[in-house]
Every structure is written in C-alpha cells, then in structure tokens.
Design a protein around this motif. Structure first.
Motif, short mmCIF file in Angstrom:
data_model
loop_
_atom_site.label_atom_id
_atom_site.label_comp_id
_atom_site.label_asym_id
_atom_site.label_seq_id
_atom_site.Cartn_x
_atom_site.Cartn_y
_atom_site.Cartn_z
N LEU A 174 0.83 -1.20 0.00
CA LEU A 174 0.00 0.00 0.00
C LEU A 174 0.87 1.25 0.00
O LEU A 174 1.95 1.27 0.57
CB LEU A 174 -0.91 0.02 1.24
CG LEU A 174 -1.95 -1.09 1.38
CD1 LEU A 174 -2.75 -0.88 2.66
CD2 LEU A 174 -2.88 -1.13 0.17
N THR A 175 0.37 2.30 -0.63
CA THR A 175 1.06 3.58 -0.58
C THR A 175 0.70 4.27 0.74
O THR A 175 -0.26 3.89 1.42
CB THR A 175 0.63 4.49 -1.75
OG1 THR A 175 -0.75 4.83 -1.60
CG2 THR A 175 0.85 3.81 -3.09
N ILE A 176 1.47 5.30 1.07
CA ILE A 176 1.18 6.08 2.28
C ILE A 176 -0.22 6.66 2.22
O ILE A 176 -0.98 6.60 3.19
CB ILE A 176 2.23 7.19 2.45
CG1 ILE A 176 3.60 6.59 2.77
CG2 ILE A 176 1.81 8.16 3.56
CD1 ILE A 176 4.73 7.60 2.77
N ASP A 177 -0.58 7.21 1.06
CA ASP A 177 -1.91 7.82 0.90
C ASP A 177 -3.02 6.80 1.08
O ASP A 177 -4.09 7.12 1.65
CB ASP A 177 -2.03 8.48 -0.46
CG ASP A 177 -1.20 9.77 -0.57
OD1 ASP A 177 -0.85 10.33 0.48
OD2 ASP A 177 -0.90 10.19 -1.70
N GLU A 178 -2.81 5.59 0.61
CA GLU A 178 -3.83 4.54 0.75
C GLU A 178 -4.04 4.16 2.21
O GLU A 178 -5.18 3.95 2.66
CB GLU A 178 -3.44 3.31 -0.08
CG GLU A 178 -3.59 3.51 -1.57
CD GLU A 178 -3.01 2.38 -2.39
OE1 GLU A 178 -3.48 2.19 -3.54
OE2 GLU A 178 -2.09 1.68 -1.91
N VAL A 179 -2.95 4.10 2.97
CA VAL A 179 -3.06 3.79 4.40
C VAL A 179 -3.76 4.93 5.14
O VAL A 179 -4.63 4.70 5.99
CB VAL A 179 -1.68 3.53 5.02
CG1 VAL A 179 -1.80 3.27 6.52
CG2 VAL A 179 -1.00 2.34 4.34
N ILE A 180 -3.41 6.15 4.79
CA ILE A 180 -4.02 7.32 5.43
C ILE A 180 -5.53 7.35 5.17
O ILE A 180 -6.32 7.65 6.08
CB ILE A 180 -3.36 8.62 4.94
CG1 ILE A 180 -1.94 8.72 5.52
CG2 ILE A 180 -4.18 9.84 5.34
CD1 ILE A 180 -1.14 9.88 5.00
N LEU A 181 -5.94 7.02 3.97
CA LEU A 181 -7.37 6.98 3.65
C LEU A 181 -8.10 5.98 4.53
O LEU A 181 -9.22 6.24 5.00
CB LEU A 181 -7.58 6.64 2.16
CG LEU A 181 -7.36 7.78 1.16
CD1 LEU A 181 -7.47 7.27 -0.26
CD2 LEU A 181 -8.38 8.90 1.39
#
Length: 218
Positions: free
Chosen positions: A200-207
């Motif tokens: 997962l990308t950082i943005d995907e985890v943050i979402l």
C-alpha cells in the motif's frame, strides 16, 4: 478528545503515517520509539550500565518538536534526531526497551504527554499500556521484507552505508525481541483495527485511517 494509538513492528510505517495524520487533524505527534532510541543512545554515549541508565533517565528530558528529537542532559539540550537512527543505537534499542525499569520511566513520560492534549502516539505498547483509553487504536503491520526495504531506503537517504540483508536480519531480530520480551511485549490490542500496509502507498493507508476516524465520530 481525539486520541489515536498506533502500534506495530519496526518499519510498518507508524511514524510516517502518524506524522501526516497529526498534521491533518491538528494532533500532537509522539514517537515513543524515539524515547527508547534516545535511552539506547544515552547508554552508549555516556558508557552507562543498564542500572546507571535507570538513574540517569530520571534526570533527563526527552522532547519531540518540529520532527526533531531533543535530549536535555545537565541543562544542555542536544539534537539527537540523526544519532538515534545509527545502526549501533538500533542494535541496542531492543535490549534497552526490554528492561522493565526503563519502560516504567519512559511510559510515565509518555503518559504525561498524552494526558491533557489531543495526540497521536505510535510505538509497540501504546494501545495496550501507554494509552489504553484511546478511542481509536490501530495496529499497522507489513511483511518483514517490505519493512526491511523501507528501513533500508530510509537509511540510504540519511547517508548511512548499509546492506539490505543486514537490515532484514535486524528487522527479524527486532520482531522476535519485541514480541517475546516479558515487559509490555508487542501485541495487538483486542479492540485495535489491524491494517496490513504491504503493497500500500502512504496515501492509501491514510485513507483507511481517515475512514476509521470518521466512523468513530471524530
């Protein structure tokens, strides 16, 4: 009051994710791993024994401000942001963090930081020991290879000469030490939500975390 506890093994993305969540929601970010790394740095820097380190820590202040880590020793404030990431400090951190007396001292310092302000705190025992009252508890994880790759690239960016196999070996050793220590071992709190960040990308985890925060009513 919004309080977020994030636990997980080394290299699972706790610090990176926590910093970004803190910025978005106006939370105080507390990297508890930096406390234990600072203790390990003090042990090496001042050639202390584990017992003398216990006494030493009672007279030391550890603070995190503007993404930097500071240690106050004898009225001298030292920026140890880079030093606590050195391989020799990393190698000592698990040993130091396994000592119950050290954990007790640093846990009290961390609890004090979390007491009166909205915070996001990451580490190994935040949801289980330091901040069990947090309304949002998250357990981040990833495969050892993924976590070693992240740590390897981070160290290269900081100008450290390291090899991937040694970083992977250190990650695996750290996992074993964290999971099997007698005092506050790494484990997922019963009411924590697990997120596997492998691939997962950082943005995907943050979402994913933002959705959890929304579902919790914050």
């Amino acid at each position: 009051m919004l309080k977020i506890a994030i636990d997980g093994p080394a290299g699972s993305g706790k610090s990176t994710i926590s910093k970004k969540i803190a910025e978005k929601y106006g939370l105080t970010y507390v990297d508890t791993g930096a406390f234990y790394r600072s203790a390990a740095w003090l042990l090496l820097k001042y050639n202390l024994t584990p017992q003398s380190l216990i006494d030493f820590l009672n007279n030391v202040e550890i603070t995190i401000k503007d993404k930097k880590v500071f240690v106050k020793v004898n009225n001298n404030i030292l920026d140890v942001t880079n030093e606590i990431r050195l391989p020799e400090v990393t190698a000592k951190t698990s040993e130091v963090s396994a000592l119950p007396e050290i954990r007790k001292i640093l846990t009290e310092k961390q609890k004090l930081l979390a007491k009166n302000s909205p915070v996001i705190m990451d580490g190994r025992d935040i949801a289980t020991v330091v901040m069990p009252e947090a309304p949002i508890k998250i357990f981040l994880t990833a495969s050892p290879e993924e976590r070693a790759k992240r740590r390897y690239l981070e160290m290269l960016e900081n100008g450290l000469a390291v090899e991937f196999p040694s970083v992977l070996e250190e990650i695996i050793k750290r996992d074993h030490a964290d999971i099997n220590r007698n005092s506050a071992p790494l484990k997922k709190a019963e009411d924590a939500i697990e997120i596997d960040t492998t691939g997962l990308t950082i943005d995907e985890v943050i979402l994913k975390i933002e959705q959890i925060i929304k579902e919790k009513g914050f």
